[in-house]
Design a protein around this motif. Structure first.
Motif, PDB file in Angstrom:
ATOM      1  N   GLY A   8       4.962  17.025  -4.309  1.00  0.00           N
ATOM      2  CA  GLY A   8       4.562  16.036  -3.319  1.00  0.00           C
ATOM      3  C   GLY A   8       3.792  14.915  -3.992  1.00  0.00           C
ATOM      4  N   ILE A   9       4.151  13.676  -3.661  1.00  0.00           N
ATOM      5  CA  ILE A   9       3.549  12.503  -4.313  1.00  0.00           C
ATOM      6  C   ILE A   9       2.800  11.685  -3.277  1.00  0.00           C
ATOM      7  CG2 ILE A   9       4.013  10.417  -5.660  1.00  0.00           C
ATOM      8  CD1 ILE A   9       6.767  11.712  -6.322  1.00  0.00           C
ATOM      9  N   ALA A  10       1.622  11.249  -3.629  1.00  0.00           N
ATOM     10  CA  ALA A  10       0.861  10.328  -2.788  1.00  0.00           C
ATOM     11  C   ALA A  10       0.328   9.207  -3.658  1.00  0.00           C
ATOM     12  CB  ALA A  10      -0.278  11.046  -2.079  1.00  0.00           C
ATOM     13  N   LEU A  26     -13.918   5.040   1.202  1.00  0.00           N
ATOM     14  CA  LEU A  26     -13.163   6.230   1.578  1.00  0.00           C
ATOM     15  C   LEU A  26     -13.337   7.319   0.536  1.00  0.00           C
ATOM     16  CD1 LEU A  26      -9.854   4.535   2.805  1.00  0.00           C
ATOM     17  CD2 LEU A  26     -11.759   5.392   4.212  1.00  0.00           C
ATOM     18  N   ASP A  27     -12.931   8.519   0.892  1.00  0.00           N
ATOM     19  CA  ASP A  27     -13.061   9.674   0.016  1.00  0.00           C
ATOM     20  C   ASP A  27     -11.712   9.997  -0.614  1.00  0.00           C
ATOM     21  OD1 ASP A  27     -13.132  12.790  -0.492  1.00  0.00           O
ATOM     22  OD2 ASP A  27     -15.204  12.108  -0.372  1.00  0.00           O
ATOM     23  N   PRO A  28     -11.674  10.368  -1.909  1.00  0.00           N
ATOM     24  CA  PRO A  28     -10.386  10.670  -2.552  1.00  0.00           C
ATOM     25  C   PRO A  28      -9.685  11.902  -1.989  1.00  0.00           C
ATOM     26  CG  PRO A  28     -12.229  11.165  -4.027  1.00  0.00           C
ATOM     27  CD  PRO A  28     -12.791  10.404  -2.871  1.00  0.00           C
ATOM     28  N   THR A  29     -10.375  12.682  -1.163  1.00  0.00           N
ATOM     29  CA  THR A  29      -9.717  13.853  -0.568  1.00  0.00           C
ATOM     30  C   THR A  29      -8.560  13.439   0.334  1.00  0.00           C
ATOM     31  OG1 THR A  29     -11.380  13.867   1.205  1.00  0.00           O
ATOM     32  CG2 THR A  29     -11.753  15.323  -0.684  1.00  0.00           C
ATOM     33  N   MET A  30      -8.587  12.198   0.824  1.00  0.00           N
ATOM     34  CA  MET A  30      -7.476  11.741   1.660  1.00  0.00           C
ATOM     35  C   MET A  30      -6.193  11.647   0.848  1.00  0.00           C
ATOM     36  SD  MET A  30      -6.801   8.277   0.712  1.00  0.00           S
ATOM     37  CE  MET A  30      -6.294   7.457   2.182  1.00  0.00           C
ATOM     38  N   LEU A  31      -6.326  11.337  -0.459  1.00  0.00           N
ATOM     39  CA  LEU A  31      -5.155  11.286  -1.334  1.00  0.00           C
ATOM     40  C   LEU A  31      -4.598  12.697  -1.544  1.00  0.00           C
ATOM     41  CD1 LEU A  31      -3.400   9.383  -3.104  1.00  0.00           C
ATOM     42  CD2 LEU A  31      -4.913   9.960  -5.015  1.00  0.00           C
ATOM     43  N   ILE A  32      -5.486  13.667  -1.690  1.00  0.00           N
ATOM     44  CA  ILE A  32      -5.056  15.061  -1.844  1.00  0.00           C
ATOM     45  C   ILE A  32      -4.329  15.530  -0.590  1.00  0.00           C
ATOM     46  CG2 ILE A  32      -5.832  17.427  -2.219  1.00  0.00           C
ATOM     47  CD1 ILE A  32      -8.234  16.303  -3.724  1.00  0.00           C
ATOM     48  N   ALA A  33      -4.892  15.194   0.574  1.00  0.00           N
ATOM     49  CA  ALA A  33      -4.271  15.605   1.837  1.00  0.00           C
ATOM     50  C   ALA A  33      -2.884  14.989   1.982  1.00  0.00           C
ATOM     51  CB  ALA A  33      -5.159  15.205   3.011  1.00  0.00           C
ATOM     52  N   SER A  34      -2.751  13.755   1.573  1.00  0.00           N
ATOM     53  CA  SER A  34      -1.461  13.075   1.664  1.00  0.00           C
ATOM     54  C   SER A  34      -0.437  13.700   0.718  1.00  0.00           C
ATOM     55  CB  SER A  34      -1.632  11.590   1.346  1.00  0.00           C
ATOM     56  OG  SER A  34      -0.422  10.893   1.484  1.00  0.00           O
ATOM     57  N   ASP A  61      -0.510  16.751  -0.381  1.00  0.00           N
ATOM     58  CA  ASP A  61      -0.230  18.092   0.133  1.00  0.00           C
ATOM     59  C   ASP A  61       0.793  18.028   1.275  1.00  0.00           C
ATOM     60  OD1 ASP A  61      -0.898  20.924  -0.065  1.00  0.00           O
ATOM     61  OD2 ASP A  61      -1.721  20.688   1.954  1.00  0.00           O
ATOM     62  N   ALA A  62       0.671  17.012   2.121  1.00  0.00           N
ATOM     63  CA  ALA A  62       1.639  16.833   3.203  1.00  0.00           C
ATOM     64  C   ALA A  62       3.025  16.516   2.637  1.00  0.00           C
ATOM     65  CB  ALA A  62       1.186  15.716   4.143  1.00  0.00           C
ATOM     66  N   ALA A  63       3.058  15.713   1.581  1.00  0.00           N
ATOM     67  CA  ALA A  63       4.332  15.381   0.938  1.00  0.00           C
ATOM     68  C   ALA A  63       4.948  16.622   0.285  1.00  0.00           C
ATOM     69  CB  ALA A  63       4.120  14.279  -0.101  1.00  0.00           C
ATOM     70  N   LEU A  64       4.109  17.483  -0.295  1.00  0.00           N
ATOM     71  CA  LEU A  64       4.595  18.725  -0.887  1.00  0.00           C
ATOM     72  C   LEU A  64       5.216  19.623   0.186  1.00  0.00           C
ATOM     73  CD1 LEU A  64       4.835  20.747  -3.228  1.00  0.00           C
ATOM     74  CD2 LEU A  64       2.455  21.438  -2.772  1.00  0.00           C
ATOM     75  N   TYR A  65       4.598  19.684   1.337  1.00  0.00           N
ATOM     76  CA  TYR A  65       5.145  20.476   2.448  1.00  0.00           C
ATOM     77  C   TYR A  65       6.518  19.955   2.845  1.00  0.00           C
ATOM     78  CZ  TYR A  65       5.599  22.588   7.076  1.00  0.00           C
ATOM     79  OH  TYR A  65       6.074  23.274   8.163  1.00  0.00           O
ATOM     80  N   GLN A  66       6.679  18.625   2.863  1.00  0.00           N
ATOM     81  CA  GLN A  66       7.961  18.024   3.224  1.00  0.00           C
ATOM     82  C   GLN A  66       9.029  18.323   2.165  1.00  0.00           C
ATOM     83  OE1 GLN A  66       6.079  14.043   4.074  1.00  0.00           O
ATOM     84  NE2 GLN A  66       7.501  14.077   5.795  1.00  0.00           N
ATOM     85  N   ALA A  67       8.606  18.345   0.893  1.00  0.00           N
ATOM     86  CA  ALA A  67       9.557  18.683  -0.175  1.00  0.00           C
ATOM     87  C   ALA A  67      10.050  20.119  -0.024  1.00  0.00           C
ATOM     88  CB  ALA A  67       8.899  18.476  -1.535  1.00  0.00           C
TER      89      ALA A  67
END
Length: 334
Positions: A293-295, A303-311, A313-319
């Protein structure tokens, strides 16, 4: 009691003094003790020689024309500070580490308290008055060189411990602690420089079944080979490959767009496939595969960099939902 021995190669001593007869006497005395001596006639010349040769010790006169010993010593400390900062970036350049703690022994006819205090205030390591007591000079030179070498050994050991503390013991890539530190540092840097930051999260497909089938030792070997593949693909010095947890890895790609990160992700996927690590229980292939998953975003200090991790992680779920052994890219708003 452990004694620190001097280096096998003759230590280089820089003698900075405007009196040629004094330089000659010190040279003969130091060379008799096995040291290599270089000379400078004033502070300015001493600085040039120092930067060029990076001596192990500086013997510095206080009163000289052009630039006196106090001003010269101040400049030496500035050079040392720059060397320390450079060494933090280029940790394998030993010469910069050596230059960062060069001792300075000031030798002068001034013996008043104010001059002594001033010498130490500008960074002198020790102070010796003229006329020189040669037995005292010999012992102080040896002690300063030993202390300097010990300091460098401790500094290198500290750096090595810090390096090991940032590594995952199994795979040799960065651990989660280092990942968190580096992501935060790059987030702040790229926010200031208005540059993009990409993150790839990678998961080994059906890794639990792999362990159940081949055993944990084989699983550990698999993790190491996958980590090596990631390191091969994320090859820039600013890229960071980390073991994020279990069979999951992360790749931080500073100053990289989502298109650039997608190229890296595809290369990672392809390289892992070419390893052909047998995985009979995989529902995707007969070999070990990755889902990625790529963000990508433009970091913002608000903003906090955890939003990049969450994004990511969501992309990884889609993969994974798309059938695994693939990657899914997305750009998240800053």
């Amino acid at each position: 009691m452990n004694v620190v021995s001097l280096p096998e190669d003759p230590p280089v001593i820089l003698v900075v003094d405007d009196d040629p007869s004094m330089r000659a006497v010190i040279r003969r005395f130091m060379e008799k003790d096995g040291y290599r001596v270089v000379e400078a006639v004033n502070g300015e010349q001493g600085l040039e020689v120092y930067k060029r040769l990076q001596p192990h010790l500086v013997l510095l006169d206080a009163l000289m024309p052009v630039m006196d010993g106090f001003a010269c010593c101040t400049q030496l400390q500035l050079i040392a500070s720059e060397s320390i900062r450079d060494a933090e970036v280029f940790t394998h350049i030993k010469s910069l580490q050596d230059a960062s703690r060069t001792p300075v022994l000031m030798i002068t006819g001034l013996d008043d308290q104010e001059s002594v205090d001033r010498a130490f205030a500008v960074g002198a390591t020790d102070y010796l008055t003229k006329p020189i007591h040669w037995a005292v000079l010999r012992q102080r030179v040896r002690r300063l060189l030993q202390q300097s070498q010990l300091y460098q050994q401790l500094e290198l050991a500290t750096r090595e411990l810090q390096r090991l503390a940032n590594l995952d013991g199994l795979t040799g890539v960065a651990n989660r602690r280092r990942f968190d530190e580096y992501l935060d540092a790059e987030w702040q840097r790229l926010a200031r420089e208005n540059l993009p930051l990409s993150l790839i999260l990678c998961d080994i497909d059906f890794f639990k079944k792999y362990n159940d089938t081949y055993g944990h030792q084989a699983g550990d070997a698999c993790l190491r080979r996958v980590a090596d593949a990631l390191s091969f693909c994320a090859r820039r010095s600013v890229d960071l490959v980390a073991r994020y947890g279990g069979e999951e890895f992360a790749v931080i790609l500073p100053d990289t767009t989502v298109a650039g990160a997608s190229q890296v992700a595809e290369e990672i996927r392809a390289v892992v496939n070419t390893l052909e690590i047998a995985h009979a229980q995989s529902a995707v292939s007969h070999h070990v595969t990755l889902s990625l998953g790529i963000a990508c975003t433009q970091p913002n200090l608000n903003l906090d960099p955890t939003m990049l991790i969450a994004s990511a992680d969501a992309a990884l779920y889609q993969a994974k939902a798309a059938g695994r052994n693939t990657y899914f890219p997305q750009t998240c708003a800053p």
